[in-house]
Structures are given as C-alpha cells and as structure tokens.
Design an enzyme around this catalytic site. Structure first.
Site, PDB file in Angstrom:
ATOM      1  N   ARG A  59      -6.526  18.180  24.205  1.00  0.00           N
ATOM      2  CA  ARG A  59      -5.248  17.677  24.710  1.00  0.00           C
ATOM      3  C   ARG A  59      -5.191  16.186  24.413  1.00  0.00           C
ATOM      4  O   ARG A  59      -6.076  15.427  24.796  1.00  0.00           O
ATOM      5  CB  ARG A  59      -5.096  17.948  26.205  1.00  0.00           C
ATOM      6  CG  ARG A  59      -5.012  19.430  26.549  1.00  0.00           C
ATOM      7  CD  ARG A  59      -4.691  19.642  28.025  1.00  0.00           C
ATOM      8  NE  ARG A  59      -3.337  19.201  28.345  1.00  0.00           N
ATOM      9  CZ  ARG A  59      -3.035  18.299  29.271  1.00  0.00           C
ATOM     10  NH1 ARG A  59      -4.011  17.696  29.952  1.00  0.00           N
ATOM     11  NH2 ARG A  59      -1.787  17.969  29.521  1.00  0.00           N
TER      12      ARG A  59
ATOM     13  N   ASP B  50       0.821  -1.207   0.000  1.00  0.00           N
ATOM     14  CA  ASP B  50       0.000   0.000   0.000  1.00  0.00           C
ATOM     15  C   ASP B  50       0.858   1.260   0.000  1.00  0.00           C
ATOM     16  O   ASP B  50       0.499   2.267  -0.617  1.00  0.00           O
ATOM     17  CB  ASP B  50      -0.932   0.003   1.214  1.00  0.00           C
ATOM     18  CG  ASP B  50      -2.061  -1.007   1.078  1.00  0.00           C
ATOM     19  OD1 ASP B  50      -2.256  -1.540  -0.030  1.00  0.00           O
ATOM     20  OD2 ASP B  50      -2.747  -1.260   2.084  1.00  0.00           O
TER      21      ASP B  50
END
Length: 300
Positions: free
Chosen positions: A177, A75
C-alpha cells in the site's frame, strides 16, 4: 554509413518550444555541413525553427539514414528521441540546453569545440538499457511502451493510496500500500527513483530497481533486481491509478490490470567526449561536497 568510427550523415534534434534554440541549431548545422557531413533535421525541429536547406525527416527515417543524432535540449528531449531511435541503434550525442542535463552531458558553450572532434571518431561509447512494458487487462495486452528512465504506477493527486501486488519471475514478492511504485533502469535511478530514496545505479550495471513511493509500511524498501527479471505489478485496490512511461506518456488503469515490465532487447548508444566521467556528472548535478584540488587518481 560508418567507416570505422567515422560518420557521414548527422541528424539534429532540438528541444521543442524553446526560445533561443534556433540560432545554435542553425550554427551547428552549418558548421557540421562545412566539415563535409550530410546534415538532416528531425521534422518537428525543422518546422519549429523554420530552417531551410536541410532534409526534414521522421524519427524512423533518421534511424534508417543517419549515422549519429545530436540532441540539443534537455534530458526529456534525449529520452524521447532515444526511445524512437532505439530499434535502429542510432548513437546519440547530448548537448544540454535544458536545466539538469544528466544525460545531455555536453555544455552548449562547448559544442562547437567538441562536436567536430567526436564526429572525427574521438569519443567514448556506452550502451544504455531500456525497459519495455505492457498492460494486460482480462488476459489481453492493451498497451505497450518503451521507457528509458522508468515505468511508474501511481495514484492521481486526488485519490488515496493504491494497493499493488508485485511478483518477479512468477514468484510473489509482496502486496504494497503506497502512492505508487517505480521500476527504473540504471539511467532512471537518478530521476524520480532518486527523489523517492532509491539507490543510484551506475549506467553500466545490469540491474533494475523497484522503488516504492511513500509506502504505508516503512519496511517496504527499494530493491535492485537482475536486469533479466520479469516484473508484474497488479492493481489490487485504489482509485484513479495511472501508469507513466518516462513521464512522457501515460494511460489509466483499472482494478486487476497487470503491468508487465522487463528489460528491452534494444539498447541506445551514448557517445561522450574523451575523458567523460559519470562520477563528475554526479558531483556536479547532485552538488556533492567536493574540493577543487581533487582530481582523478593517477595511474600507478
């Protein structure tokens, strides 16, 4: 060039630094040439396998000259050449000589039987979307790249969480975060995004998915956006933050840098054998529970 579904010039691209790839590439080249097609090689591939008798071209020359490119590799090989040929809309045929083979869907053992049939015009065609991204620093763009699978903003392995500010189409979404944020195409939804608990998007779905990487707040979940969305990710806090494009190129980021991501104007045509099924690919590659007796639904 093409006449209907016919091709005249066929480019061959191989996975680099791969033992055992020279012989199948040379055999494939000779068999295609015997059928009357002009065969050219991507330059690095030709040099690595030491093949003679066929032109060795740059990706840009392939885009200008070839009617189709056959990729023998994994890939990653398909992603790399796909980005380079995207401006030329050169169709790709993927033959798996790697490990997973999500987008190189023809088994190497089947290529001698299937490739001549496809070059004769019997194939299924689909368009795959790409992302384009740029990094803006102090109001000026400093880097630009295309991505077939994903654009990934993440921390290095030795730093703490990063804080990112995300907005879509100029509207504030959230501060997050986390270890990072993935922006993925439908093709990329089965790559890094999937391992971070993102959803699978069918390749023909017009969408872009945002997937947090190990977010501090469990309520930060993946979200699928329209594919005409304009996404901006600003670095608000953290050290040693990078941005990766298909995990094949990256650049370091600074505080207040902004990564702007949108759908590229380019698409890449994929050619599949007749009868190709994306769902079969998912079953095989993800090892979904299946029964050998199950077949596609019969047309009523």
């Amino acid at each position: 060039m093409k006449t209907g579904n016919q091709f005249n010039t066929v480019a061959l691209v191989g996975r680099s630094n791969t033992p055992g790839i020279a012989e199948p590439l040379a055999t494939l080249a000779d068999s295609i040439a015997t059928l009357g097609f002009e065969v050219v090689f991507e330059g690095d591939t030709a040099r690595e396998i030491g093949i003679a008798g066929y032109p060795a071209l740059t990706p840009a020359e392939i885009g200008a000259r070839a009617d189709v490119a056959i990729v023998l590799g994994g890939d990653g090989t398909m992603l790399g050449i796909g980005r380079q040929l995207a401006p030329y809309r050169t169709p790709l045929i993927g033959i798996n000589h790697g490990r997973l083979g999500f987008i190189t869907d023809i088994a190497a053992s089947d290529m001698q039987a299937l490739v001549p049939v496809m070059l004769a015009g019997k194939f299924e065609r689909e368009e795959r979307s790409l992302l384009e991204a740029r990094i803006v620093r102090d109001g000026e763009p400093i880097y630009h790249a295309l991505a077939f699978n994903d654009v990934v903003v993440n921390r290095s392995g030795f730093s703490g969480m990063v804080e990112l500010r995300a907005s879509v189409d100029g509207r504030y979404m959230y501060n997050q975060r986390s270890d990072g944020l993935i922006v993925a195409t439908p093709t990329g939804s089965t790559a890094y995004a999937l391992s971070s608990a993102g959803p699978i998007l069918h390749p023909q779905l017009a969408g872009i998915v945002l997937v947090p990487i190990a977010p501090h707040a469990l309520s930060n979940r993946p979200i699928v956006l329209p594919d005409d969305s304009k996404i901006a990710i600003q670095i608000v806090g953290g050290r040693d933050v990078n941005v990766n494009f298909d995990m094949q190129s990256f650049t370091s980021l600074e505080l207040n840098d902004t990564i702007e991501v949108r759908r590229s104007k380019h698409t890449v045509p994929f050619l599949h054998p007749i009868g190709y099924s994306y769902y079969t690919t998912l079953r095989k590659k993800l090892h979904w529970n299946e029964h050998a007796s199950n077949e596609d639904d019969k047309a009523s």
